[in-house]
Scaffold this active site. Sequence first.
Site, PDB file in Angstrom:
ATOM      1  CB  THR A  47      -0.920   0.007   1.233  1.00 34.37           C
ATOM      2  OG1 THR A  47      -1.734  -1.152   1.196  1.00 34.37           O
ATOM      3  CG2 THR A  47      -1.805   1.230   1.267  1.00 34.37           C
TER       4      THR A  47
ATOM      5  CD  GLU B  68      -3.576  -6.947   4.206  1.00 30.02           C
ATOM      6  OE1 GLU B  68      -3.017  -6.699   3.133  1.00 30.02           O
ATOM      7  OE2 GLU B  68      -3.132  -6.573   5.293  1.00 30.02           O
TER       8      GLU B  68
ATOM      9  N   GLY C 243       2.676  -2.901   8.592  1.00 33.80           N
ATOM     10  CA  GLY C 243       2.871  -3.143  10.017  1.00 33.80           C
ATOM     11  C   GLY C 243       4.296  -3.568  10.317  1.00 33.80           C
TER      12      GLY C 243
END
Length: 662
Positions: A142, A424, A181
């Site tokens: 992303t 996702e 993350g």
Amino acid sequence: MAARMNPDLRKERENASFDPEKITTFLWGGKERVQRKRELEFLALNDPDYQHEDLNFMSREQQYETQLKKGILMVTKMKELKIPDEDQLFYTSAVLVSDVHPMMVHTRMFLPTLYGQATEEQKDKWLKLAENYAIVGTYAQTEIGHGTFVRGLETTATYDPKTQEFILNTPTLSASKWWPGGMGKTSNYVVLMAQLYIHSKPYGVHSFMLQIRSLEDHKPLPGVTVGDIGPKFGYDVMDNGFLALNNVRIPRENMLMKHSRVEPDGTYVKPPSTKLAYGTMVQVRANIVMYSGVVLAKAVTIATRYSCVRRQSEMKPGHPEPQVLDYVTQQYKLFPYLAAAYAFWLTGQTMMSVYTTSSSQISKGDISVLPELHALSAGLKALSSAAANVGMEKCRLACGGHGYSHASGLPRLYTNMTPASTAEGEHVVLMLQTARYLMKSYNQSLQGEKLAGSVAYLSGVQLVPAAGRTRNMLDLGVLCDAYRHRAGRLVHEAAAQLRSELQAGKDQADAWNATSVDLVKAATAHSQYFVVKNFAERLTDSTLDSSISDVLTRLCQLHALHGLVTNSGDFLEDGYLTGTDIRQARRHINALMAKLRPDAVALVDAFDFPDGILNSVLGRYDGNVYEHLLEWAKASPLNKTDVHQSYHKYLKPFLEANRAKL
């Protein structure tokens, strides 16, 4: 001596119509699995190394540090204990409670990508390092300007045949990687998704192995700008990061080349299917379906137990205050989500089974299963995560004022679940991906092709139902037929609308956009049909005794009927169901709730969440809520002194100055 049990909860458990242990065995996959689960949970929950102050009382930096320490301890101890992969979730769930740790993406996305997309030579180079945590990685897809639309990613990997290197760049601000993350402060490697360019020609998005920090001092490497993106709505413990790249060079061998590759001279060898690169995403989406059912089950457990402990108002003047769960309105808030928790728990198991089987076929070279796997995981991920979010908020509201407190466990559960609707793959975009597969499958059926799998029913769409039939709206076969008909009709109508837009002169993209609301509706109906059908099929398990079968059947009926009444317009629109059918369905819901009321606590007990994992004062197994609420509140850092230092700094001079003016 056994802990004192709240008398209301004790009575609930004594009056249940079945043994919760039997459902626990069914939900977790057999007695041996339940025993193993409990052993590992006990081990983790009673390990003093994992004990610490409540995360809710910590700053974000303290939460990050605490969970990083726990994550490292956990990885080390699992290796020492030799816990196999299939059992690790039992242990990690008990260590982390309702949260994650900063190395979670290493396990859930970085490693699976290496397994699925690296060549054998690349695995020899990196897997041992990654599996043994000699390096820590994350997955960088992303960007700040692009998320679900993977083809629109702007990060570039330009091949230089002279040096046999890729030159990595984030050429614009919007190309900066955003959200991965563990990238903010923890990871030293990333799997980077970037647009491949060879001799100025684009070849689409590919994955690359990139080191971003020194293995000596953890500082960012030359050309790498990386950091933490700041506080979020949930997951305070996770250092989600940003990444910008300026002419960072990596060897040709750092492109993950199991499916496609670039030869030394710049020749591009394409993959058998472009979807093979998205295997990690499919796995994560399948996991989210399972996760949605489990998290919703936790929320329902908390709200149901508390609704039996809490007594409120007068139902009859002069009588004692009734348990809140005795109010039918409270049952209507909670029981449909109790049923949904079971539905999505079982759907998650099926989705993981489909994923495992499909992955095995794909690894043997059979990629024919990819389109359905992709469509199924996309639709079910979108449906389950959205339903879990709505259900968890209902559970919080059902707990009244105390549900607003972090002591309830619900705010943290809820905020940590919300990313699942966008992470996702954003909800609507995923439904449209499922819709694309439905349109293709439906058109194939019109050409006479036989459909299989989850879309087999589209071959037999009946647009004119038989009129004047009286239906038994409790019959699971009748309910499955109704969901199948609705899904088939909405797929047919979306296809007809799409065709109409094209015939009106619009190009494919504009026609698709104009039809998109209908397409999302069709994909949602398809996914809901799958969930209802799967629930009903799981009840045919011959190992279930009659007491378990009966209560699970009621839950399945309630789940199907609640969805049917909520979406009654869809079923009434073409006359498939009548107003009488819907009224009958509503009456059945009330009757089912009355039958489920004595079993509600046993049904949430059957999920088998120990207090240490539930982490909720309101949802305690013993029901001793109020004394522990006060105990929890006293632990707040603001209560460490009777008079806070800010009184002397701000409040005292303010009050004294105002008094002096009087």
